[in-house]
Design an enzyme around this catalytic site. Structure first.
Site, mmCIF file in Angstrom:
data_model
loop_
_atom_site.group_PDB
_atom_site.id
_atom_site.type_symbol
_atom_site.label_atom_id
_atom_site.label_comp_id
_atom_site.label_asym_id
_atom_site.label_seq_id
_atom_site.Cartn_x
_atom_site.Cartn_y
_atom_site.Cartn_z
ATOM 1 N N ARG A 98 -37.057 28.058 26.853
ATOM 2 C CA ARG A 98 -37.270 28.192 28.288
ATOM 3 C C ARG A 98 -36.032 28.738 29.010
ATOM 4 O O ARG A 98 -35.737 28.334 30.136
ATOM 5 C CB ARG A 98 -37.703 26.848 28.896
ATOM 6 C CG ARG A 98 -39.005 26.304 28.325
ATOM 7 C CD ARG A 98 -40.164 27.263 28.586
ATOM 8 N NE ARG A 98 -41.379 26.808 27.925
ATOM 9 C CZ ARG A 98 -41.803 27.253 26.739
ATOM 10 N NH1 ARG A 98 -41.101 28.173 26.093
ATOM 11 N NH2 ARG A 98 -42.900 26.797 26.196
ATOM 12 N N SER A 155 -45.890 23.012 33.584
ATOM 13 C CA SER A 155 -45.192 21.970 32.825
ATOM 14 C C SER A 155 -43.943 21.549 33.590
ATOM 15 O O SER A 155 -43.098 22.378 33.921
ATOM 16 C CB SER A 155 -44.804 22.482 31.440
ATOM 17 O OG SER A 155 -45.950 22.750 30.667
ATOM 18 N N GLU A 194 -38.306 21.610 33.271
ATOM 19 C CA GLU A 194 -38.681 22.996 33.016
ATOM 20 C C GLU A 194 -38.938 23.691 34.343
ATOM 21 O O GLU A 194 -38.541 24.837 34.541
ATOM 22 C CB GLU A 194 -39.928 23.061 32.138
ATOM 23 C CG GLU A 194 -40.406 24.472 31.873
ATOM 24 C CD GLU A 194 -41.542 24.536 30.862
ATOM 25 O OE1 GLU A 194 -42.449 25.362 31.066
ATOM 26 O OE2 GLU A 194 -41.529 23.774 29.884
#
Length: 326
Positions: free
Chosen positions: A197, A246, A316
């Site tokens: 990420r 998320s 995230e």
């Protein structure tokens, strides 16, 4: 110390805010659309967010360069906001300039092909689902695992968005960026510092486009794979509610959603925000939630997981902006 010397020293060491009257000056620079004190809840997938001092939809790359140069000269903070799919804007909004490129960098094209492969280029403002759908229709394999990920090419590349099956880096060939000095630069894939990420570009470099390599395949197989990802996403994610995607990165061992569920936090609500009963790593805007509601839930989850499982969850979703003044 001489008073004049002290005054100069304090000026040099004290952070200075934007020049007075910068908004009026900005009007002379922008040819595209500009909106002052624009609520950002209309531009985020969770439908939350206070106002931006100035929200701009630049008309072209040259205008983007001019705006960034202006911001640097006038000491005005600035940032890029894609489709707002993995961003939580605080209730006080964002000071300075917010740039949206989805009306500007919209070109999606085939650059080259061989008997077995196709090279595609997508500019930063192109929605990722549009690229995935193009590949599905043409029977090109290599993008199926990215089905359903919202956001622009620029935003999903910047965070190396992905699923359990694949990430944005997998089909990537190269990324073109705009540097703060107004020059452009191309990073081949092997020069990028991709992590989970994260892309790892230098601060304030703006992604302009990405080049991708996909393979010619059996259209029926590509269609079947895409539909399977679509079905799984619909069955496991709370797409019927505004959400931020998320919330937490998966830790090295285990899955964030599983940990949150094991602690019995599914369905917990604060104000208008709730931890989804469908997927524990999603927080939904159930009823006019505020960023404060969401941040309280985020804090609760982090504290419970750390206290009970000795795992430190990392966000995230990107949190930006200021708290609302009381």
């Amino acid at each position: 110390m001489d008073a004049a010397i002290l005054e100069n020293f304090l000026k040099a060491t004290t952070p200075q805010g934007p020049e007075l009257g910068w908004k009026e000056g900005l009007k002379k620079v922008v040819q595209g659309e500009i909106r002052f004190n624009e609520p950002l809840r209309k531009y985020t997938s969770i439908q939350i967010g206070g106002p931006a001092d100035a929200l701009i939809f630049p008309s072209d790359i040259e205008e983007i360069k001019k705006i960034i140069r202006f911001a640097q000269e006038k000491r005005v903070p600035w940032m890029i906001l894609g489709l707002g799919s993995n961003v939580l804007v605080k209730d006080g909004g964002i000071r300075g300039i917010v740039l949206r490129l989805n009306k500007t960098l919209q070109q999606l094209q085939k650059l080259d092909e061989t008997e077995t492969e196709v090279v595609l280029q997508a500019e930063a403002g192109v929605p990722l689902p549009k690229l995935v759908e193009m590949c599905r229709q043409q029977g090109w394999s290599g993008m199926e695992g990215l089905y359903g990920i919202p956001g622009t090419i620029g935003g999903t590349l910047a965070m190396n968005a992905g699923t359990r099956e694949m990430e944005m880096k997998d089909p990537l060939v190269e990324v073109q960026v705009l540097r703060p000095d107004g020059t452009t630069h191309t990073y081949p894939k092997n020069k990028l510092k991709y992590e989970y990420r994260s892309l790892g570009l230098p601060t304030k470099e703006v992604i302009l486009s990405g080049k991708f390599l996909v393979k010619k395949s059996d259209p029926a197989e590509v269609q079947a794979k895409t539909l399977s990802y679509q079905k799984r996403r619909q069955e496991t994610q709370p797409l019927e509610f505004p959400n931020v995607g998320s919330v937490f990165k998966n830790p090295e061992k285990g899955f964030a959603a599983q940990m949150i569920e094991e602690l019995g936090l599914k369905g917990v609500r604060v104000g208008g925000a709730r931890i989804s009963t469908k997927h524990a790593n999603f927080i939904i805007n159930e009823n006019r939630a505020t960023a404060r509601d969401v941040l309280i839930l985020i804090g609760l989850i982090k504290d419970k997981v750390k206290e009970t499982l000795q795992v430190r969850l990392e966000l995230e979703a990107k949190v930006v902006g200021e708290d609302e003044s009381l």
